[in-house]
Design an enzyme around this catalytic site. Sequence first.
Site, short mmCIF file in Angstrom:
data_model
loop_
_atom_site.label_atom_id
_atom_site.label_comp_id
_atom_site.label_asym_id
_atom_site.label_seq_id
_atom_site.Cartn_x
_atom_site.Cartn_y
_atom_site.Cartn_z
CB CYS A 607 -13.31 -0.75 -0.01
SG CYS A 607 -12.69 0.69 0.89
CG HIS A 718 -8.50 -2.48 -0.51
ND1 HIS A 718 -9.25 -2.33 -1.65
CD2 HIS A 718 -8.85 -1.45 0.30
CE1 HIS A 718 -10.02 -1.26 -1.53
NE2 HIS A 718 -9.80 -0.71 -0.35
#
Length: 775
Positions: A607, A718
């Site tokens: 991310c 994630h």
Amino acid sequence: MNHPSLQTSPEGALTVVGSGPGLADHLTAAARQAIDQADILIGYAPYLEQLGTLCAGKKLQSSGMMQEIDRCRSAIAAARAGARVALISGGDAGIYGMAGLVLELVDAEGGSDLPVTIIPGISAFQAAAARLGAPLMHDTALISLSDLLTPWETIRTRLAAAAGADFVIALYNPKSTKRITQLQEAQTIILAARPAATPVGIVRNACRTGEERLVTSLGELHRQRVDMATVVIIGNRSTFVDRQGRMVTPRGYAAKETFRAVRPAAAMGAVRPPATTSAALMVVGTASDVGKSALTAGICRLLTRRGLRVAPFKSQNMALNAAVTPQGGEIGRAQASQATACRIPPHTDMNPILLKPTTDVGSQVVVQGVAIGTMSVGEYDQYKPAAFEKVRESYTRLRQQADFIVIEGAGSIAEINLKERDIANLAVARMAGNAPAILVADIDRGGVFAQLVGSIELLEPWERALIKGVVINKFRGDPSILEPGLRYVEQRCGIPVLGVLPWLHDLALPAEDSLALPPADNGSRPSDRLNIGIIQLPRISNFTDFEPLRREPDLNLCYLDRPEQLAGLDLVIIPGSKAVAADLAWLHSQGLAVALQGFSGPILGICGGYQMLGERIDDPHGVESADQQVIGLGLLPVVTELTAAKTTRLAEAAPAQGALQVLPAWRQPVQGYEIHLGITRTTGTAAPFMLLHHPERNESLPDGTVSPDGRVIGCYLHGLFDDPYLKEALLNRLRKAKGFAERTAAPPPADPYDRLADLLEQHLDMVRLLAICGL
């Protein structure tokens, strides 16, 4: 054996026969005898057809819909003429059948001495119930939605009365080609009295050819296919769906001692929903990280196992660990975990306000799953009244969906400087109908009795009245040594201590915030283990991504904040960040940027960490900072442009070209989620790491990048390490490089929530706890 009312007679007689739900298999013996002895069979044409060979040799007189009076008069006339008549009535003749009409017509003729016998049958609602499980085990109301013979206003009144009195409700004639609105209106009336999650069973053509059945919920009833051949059964507030998908309405045996002796408490069936007006319990704490989230999750599972429809709720959560709901909204990770404990999918109403700190004095504000902007402390304080309305709105919706709500407070209940605008603690309990609260304290911090007594002493009288019990958490040792202190708390505060919970090291529940991170790295790099370091960014987010790595027996996981700590590491991970530009600047200021650029081992960025690995981050709209361009680490040939719109969605990942090169053992799809600002594009020839499939769009797009030498990997997804196969594929690459034996992927860890609920059953006063809940 002959039915006593069916002895042969030279005179005419009329028998009204309940023919059951359909096929002749479900006819009673008395019904078969009546049909066998009859000269004439009269009935609705489809009912006669269902009798099949039983009609052989009989005179048949059939008619269609809306001709009930004519059928009954014909049957009476034939019987008076001396025939033995069987008037066939579907289901049970006395339930929306011909029995009542026959008796009315005979009585209208002056109550003649015509012999009339009524033979019961299996009714449609009984047949439907048998197909669904056992939904009629308690008081039940039968209501027909046909307004041909009953005014709709009368039907509305009966629906409201039955719903309010908590009857199981069986609906006949729910919809026809001309009556298309009554079922949805009935649904609305019943929803006013019971949750939308109430189980509903729908059976079409019960016990006959073409049978269809479905178990759904009251909230979804209007979406289902129903017609005149359908019976709809709506459960009461105790009805639940068992593990085989059957509807069950408890009769009340769970209250019997003999029942409890047979089944352990952890496997108890449904308890009666609470009689209190709140139907909620709040878990509050003396401070942050005392165990409120875990206790809330445990109570959620404990009550769910008892058959209640339970939902978690936290009005305001300040956390950098977030989760994505199936609808693409963003909520605190803890509430998603608690939803799992309730065995339901997470929803944004479970955490209507999420604050994600971006600086020491400001946070991104997420309202009902959507980021609405970044606010300073002062700005958010002014926004709180509007936020509290959103809290109330979400709680009201959630309350309509569940039997019981377990509410989690935030931080300490005794922050007297924040009480005036409190929207996270006991003000929420008051909003929820003065829900009772349990106060949790952490003995591992020390001074547990001062925590408890001090917190309670600082409460206003109305707040103190809501505290109904105390729990001491994270105790190590023999709890008997606490007895004098426990008695003092009870005598001083007048509040019972419900129990002392032991310290659990390996429960594997997701942490809320950076308070739960381990201490700084001590520099140890065991030679017999893999050594993986995670950069402890000041605004680290979603560090729960790495919790599965802790459970690896041959792995040493540490968090880093200095350049020299990179020495001896087999893998460096740059995690997500709530303020990428600021944390990238921090890397430069700490000397970590240069150290990472000189690090020769594998690097993984997730991310925000992926964005930092690139050549630069463009911020033309000033989303994160006044700098329109920030230079990245230059370890991946990618450029990121920050956008105002945030991407929050679930995704399924499959290996792309880059992954096949560096992790050839990864074969199975991986479930995860995205939460990020910005779009990242490659500037060179580097291969994508994975393909992300987004079910809501039915599209697959490349995500992530692998450096040409395969050493540096970045991606947005994630939850990578939650998948045991992808995790072991990555770790086995590291093991092979270090000369270690490869390992086989272990199955996912067991559901921790049953273990947590078992712990509560063992160490808390369950009688008192359930009484506090109103159960």
